[in-house]
Design a protein around this motif. Structure first.
Motif, PDB file in Angstrom:
ATOM      1  N   PHE A  55       5.105  18.455   4.356  1.00  0.00           N
ATOM      2  CA  PHE A  55       6.093  18.851   3.347  1.00  0.00           C
ATOM      3  C   PHE A  55       6.020  20.364   3.129  1.00  0.00           C
ATOM      4  CE2 PHE A  55       7.474  19.452  -1.061  1.00  0.00           C
ATOM      5  CZ  PHE A  55       8.610  18.655  -1.131  1.00  0.00           C
ATOM      6  N   LYS A  69       0.834  -1.208   0.000  1.00  0.00           N
ATOM      7  CA  LYS A  69       0.000   0.000   0.000  1.00  0.00           C
ATOM      8  C   LYS A  69       0.872   1.262   0.000  1.00  0.00           C
ATOM      9  CE  LYS A  69      -2.918   1.096   3.519  1.00  0.00           C
ATOM     10  NZ  LYS A  69      -4.147   1.000   4.333  1.00  0.00           N
ATOM     11  N   ALA A  70       1.972   1.217   0.772  1.00  0.00           N
ATOM     12  CA  ALA A  70       2.879   2.367   0.827  1.00  0.00           C
ATOM     13  C   ALA A  70       3.553   2.585  -0.526  1.00  0.00           C
ATOM     14  CB  ALA A  70       3.928   2.151   1.926  1.00  0.00           C
ATOM     15  N   PHE A  92      -9.185   9.662 -11.006  1.00  0.00           N
ATOM     16  CA  PHE A  92      -8.135   9.068 -10.167  1.00  0.00           C
ATOM     17  C   PHE A  92      -8.704   8.742  -8.778  1.00  0.00           C
ATOM     18  CE2 PHE A  92      -4.741   9.823  -7.040  1.00  0.00           C
ATOM     19  CZ  PHE A  92      -3.690   9.059  -7.522  1.00  0.00           C
ATOM     20  N   ILE A 146       8.391  22.588  -3.805  1.00  0.00           N
ATOM     21  CA  ILE A 146       7.802  21.616  -4.731  1.00  0.00           C
ATOM     22  C   ILE A 146       8.439  21.673  -6.124  1.00  0.00           C
ATOM     23  CG2 ILE A 146       5.828  23.027  -5.558  1.00  0.00           C
ATOM     24  CD1 ILE A 146       5.042  19.685  -4.289  1.00  0.00           C
ATOM     25  N   TYR A 185      -8.684   4.882  -7.787  1.00  0.00           N
ATOM     26  CA  TYR A 185      -7.491   4.554  -6.995  1.00  0.00           C
ATOM     27  C   TYR A 185      -7.681   3.179  -6.359  1.00  0.00           C
ATOM     28  CZ  TYR A 185      -3.348   5.245  -4.142  1.00  0.00           C
ATOM     29  OH  TYR A 185      -2.100   5.113  -3.580  1.00  0.00           O
ATOM     30  N   LYS A 225      11.673  19.733  -6.590  1.00  0.00           N
ATOM     31  CA  LYS A 225      11.636  18.303  -6.286  1.00  0.00           C
ATOM     32  C   LYS A 225      11.151  17.426  -7.443  1.00  0.00           C
ATOM     33  CE  LYS A 225      10.081  14.953  -2.866  1.00  0.00           C
ATOM     34  NZ  LYS A 225      11.378  14.301  -2.619  1.00  0.00           N
ATOM     35  N   PHE A 257      -9.888  10.170  -0.028  1.00  0.00           N
ATOM     36  CA  PHE A 257      -9.443  11.201  -0.960  1.00  0.00           C
ATOM     37  C   PHE A 257     -10.637  11.941  -1.570  1.00  0.00           C
ATOM     38  CE2 PHE A 257      -7.090  12.555  -4.958  1.00  0.00           C
ATOM     39  CZ  PHE A 257      -6.282  13.476  -4.302  1.00  0.00           C
ATOM     40  N   HIS A 292       2.382  14.530  -8.588  1.00  0.00           N
ATOM     41  CA  HIS A 292       3.168  15.767  -8.451  1.00  0.00           C
ATOM     42  C   HIS A 292       3.950  16.071  -9.728  1.00  0.00           C
ATOM     43  CE1 HIS A 292       2.072  16.309  -4.308  1.00  0.00           C
ATOM     44  NE2 HIS A 292       2.609  15.171  -3.928  1.00  0.00           N
ATOM     45  N   LYS A 349       2.146  11.833   9.321  1.00  0.00           N
ATOM     46  CA  LYS A 349       3.450  11.931   8.662  1.00  0.00           C
ATOM     47  C   LYS A 349       3.901  13.384   8.666  1.00  0.00           C
ATOM     48  CE  LYS A 349       2.673   7.991   5.664  1.00  0.00           C
ATOM     49  NZ  LYS A 349       3.852   7.138   5.853  1.00  0.00           N
ATOM     50  N   LEU A 400      -2.312  10.680   8.407  1.00  0.00           N
ATOM     51  CA  LEU A 400      -1.506   9.480   8.647  1.00  0.00           C
ATOM     52  C   LEU A 400      -0.351   9.770   9.621  1.00  0.00           C
ATOM     53  CD1 LEU A 400      -1.317   8.060   4.993  1.00  0.00           C
ATOM     54  CD2 LEU A 400      -2.915   7.425   6.805  1.00  0.00           C
ATOM     55  N   SER A 428       2.094   6.740  -6.753  1.00  0.00           N
ATOM     56  CA  SER A 428       0.959   7.557  -7.182  1.00  0.00           C
ATOM     57  C   SER A 428       1.210   9.034  -6.928  1.00  0.00           C
ATOM     58  CB  SER A 428      -0.310   7.125  -6.447  1.00  0.00           C
ATOM     59  OG  SER A 428      -0.550   5.755  -6.676  1.00  0.00           O
TER      60      SER A 428
HETATM   61  P1  FAD Z   1       4.402   9.512   0.730  1.00  0.00           P
HETATM   62  O1  FAD Z   1       3.284  10.222   1.417  1.00  0.00           O
HETATM   63  O2  FAD Z   1       4.060   8.390  -0.197  1.00  0.00           O
HETATM   64  O3  FAD Z   1       5.240  10.594  -0.062  1.00  0.00           O
HETATM   65  C1  FAD Z   1       6.296  10.221  -0.925  1.00  0.00           C
HETATM   66  C2  FAD Z   1       7.318  11.333  -0.946  1.00  0.00           C
HETATM   67  O4  FAD Z   1       6.712  12.512  -1.446  1.00  0.00           O
HETATM   68  C3  FAD Z   1       7.833  11.732   0.426  1.00  0.00           C
HETATM   69  O5  FAD Z   1       8.898  10.933   0.813  1.00  0.00           O
HETATM   70  C4  FAD Z   1       8.226  13.180   0.228  1.00  0.00           C
HETATM   71  O6  FAD Z   1       9.516  13.251  -0.341  1.00  0.00           O
HETATM   72  C5  FAD Z   1       7.233  13.657  -0.789  1.00  0.00           C
HETATM   73  N1  FAD Z   1       6.123  14.402  -0.192  1.00  0.00           N
HETATM   74  C6  FAD Z   1       5.568  14.258   1.031  1.00  0.00           C
HETATM   75  N2  FAD Z   1       4.572  15.119   1.203  1.00  0.00           N
HETATM   76  C7  FAD Z   1       4.487  15.839   0.062  1.00  0.00           C
HETATM   77  C8  FAD Z   1       3.643  16.890  -0.363  1.00  0.00           C
HETATM   78  N3  FAD Z   1       2.697  17.407   0.422  1.00  0.00           N
HETATM   79  N4  FAD Z   1       3.820  17.387  -1.606  1.00  0.00           N
HETATM   80  C9  FAD Z   1       4.789  16.894  -2.404  1.00  0.00           C
HETATM   81  N5  FAD Z   1       5.614  15.902  -2.062  1.00  0.00           N
HETATM   82  C10 FAD Z   1       5.466  15.383  -0.835  1.00  0.00           C
HETATM   83  N6  FAD Z   1      -2.406   5.376   2.919  1.00  0.00           N
HETATM   84  C11 FAD Z   1      -3.140   4.936   3.960  1.00  0.00           C
HETATM   85  O7  FAD Z   1      -2.647   4.153   4.758  1.00  0.00           O
HETATM   86  N7  FAD Z   1      -4.431   5.396   4.143  1.00  0.00           N
HETATM   87  C12 FAD Z   1      -5.028   6.270   3.296  1.00  0.00           C
HETATM   88  O8  FAD Z   1      -6.186   6.641   3.454  1.00  0.00           O
HETATM   89  C13 FAD Z   1      -4.263   6.725   2.159  1.00  0.00           C
HETATM   90  N8  FAD Z   1      -4.812   7.552   1.238  1.00  0.00           N
HETATM   91  C14 FAD Z   1      -4.111   7.885   0.129  1.00  0.00           C
HETATM   92  C15 FAD Z   1      -4.705   8.670  -0.854  1.00  0.00           C
HETATM   93  C16 FAD Z   1      -4.030   8.973  -2.020  1.00  0.00           C
HETATM   94  C17 FAD Z   1      -4.697   9.803  -3.078  1.00  0.00           C
HETATM   95  C18 FAD Z   1      -2.720   8.481  -2.228  1.00  0.00           C
HETATM   96  C19 FAD Z   1      -1.979   8.788  -3.513  1.00  0.00           C
HETATM   97  C20 FAD Z   1      -2.112   7.709  -1.254  1.00  0.00           C
HETATM   98  C21 FAD Z   1      -2.784   7.406  -0.073  1.00  0.00           C
HETATM   99  N9  FAD Z   1      -2.197   6.629   0.927  1.00  0.00           N
HETATM  100  C22 FAD Z   1      -2.938   6.231   2.006  1.00  0.00           C
HETATM  101  C23 FAD Z   1      -0.760   6.294   0.872  1.00  0.00           C
HETATM  102  C24 FAD Z   1       0.044   7.310   1.696  1.00  0.00           C
HETATM  103  O9  FAD Z   1      -0.302   8.649   1.347  1.00  0.00           O
HETATM  104  C25 FAD Z   1       1.549   7.183   1.469  1.00  0.00           C
HETATM  105  O10 FAD Z   1       1.838   7.204   0.084  1.00  0.00           O
HETATM  106  C26 FAD Z   1       2.144   5.918   2.056  1.00  0.00           C
HETATM  107  O11 FAD Z   1       1.768   5.802   3.412  1.00  0.00           O
HETATM  108  C27 FAD Z   1       3.686   5.946   1.970  1.00  0.00           C
HETATM  109  O12 FAD Z   1       4.129   7.083   2.693  1.00  0.00           O
HETATM  110  P2  FAD Z   1       5.558   7.690   2.626  1.00  0.00           P
HETATM  111  O13 FAD Z   1       5.933   8.077   4.030  1.00  0.00           O
HETATM  112  O14 FAD Z   1       6.493   6.786   1.906  1.00  0.00           O
HETATM  113  O15 FAD Z   1       5.454   9.059   1.805  1.00  0.00           O
END
Ligand code: FAD
Length: 116
Positions: free
Chosen positions: A95, A8-9, A45, A100, A49, A103, A58, A20, A92, A90, A15
């Motif tokens: 950002f 899922k991650a 999307f 942006i 998704y 990146k 979303f 972005h 986290k 979540l 995605s």
């Molecule tokens: P991610 O959030 O995947 O981000 C990847 C990278 O993008 C980061 O390492 C950082 O470099 C960069 N980044 C971080 N924030 C931003 C920002 N604001 N703008 C630009 N770049 C940024 N997971 C769930 O468990 N539950 C959910 O309900 C859920 N909903 C989601 C909805 C959508 C539309 C999407 C695309 C994903 C969803 N996910 C959900 C997945 C979740 O958002 C993360 O992708 C996943 O948990 C992995 O997180 P990560 O810490 O690797 O960073």
């Protein structure tokens, strides 16, 4: 369970990267047709998704924060803001949306041409 959350991650990371990067390449001065294309893409999307619970969440975010498609800058900032809403939920890191532009690059040969 651990394996599923890894999948899922990875889906989420890929995605967001696509989303972005699309925004970073969206025209600075889009036509009405290009604006509609982006808006439709975002809503489709959110419907298609593959993680169902993510899609539902979303869609709720989109209802409160409709896609901003008037320019590359507004679209990029909108996507950053909605990603931050998901990040917050979540628990986290938030950002810095001021970073942006530097990146998200596409590695396309014509990247420079599309810059302006
Ligand atoms: P991610 O959030 O995947 O981000 C990847 C990278 O993008 C980061 O390492 C950082 O470099 C960069 N980044 C971080 N924030 C931003 C920002 N604001 N703008 C630009 N770049 C940024 N997971 C769930 O468990 N539950 C959910 O309900 C859920 N909903 C989601 C909805 C959508 C539309 C999407 C695309 C994903 C969803 N996910 C959900 C997945 C979740 O958002 C993360 O992708 C996943 O948990 C992995 O997180 P990560 O810490 O690797 O960073």
């Amino acid at each position: 369970h651990l394996k599923n959350s890894t999948i899922k991650a990875e889906l989420g990371q890929s995605s967001w990267k696509l989303l972005h990067t699309m925004m970073a390449r969206f025209p600075e001065h889009p036509t009405q047709d290009e604006k509609e294309a982006l808006r439709s893409f975002i809503y489709l999307f959110s419907r298609l998704y593959p993680c169902g619970e993510c899609a539902t969440e979303f869609q709720a975010i989109l209802a409160k924060h409709p896609p901003q498609v008037s320019s590359r800058e507004t679209a990029s900032q909108w996507a950053c803001a909605v990603h931050n809403i998901v990040n917050k939920r979540l628990q986290k890191e938030i950002f810095d949306c001021g970073k942006i532009t530097e990146k998200y690059k596409c590695g396309c040969d014509d990247e420079k041409i599309h810059k302006s």
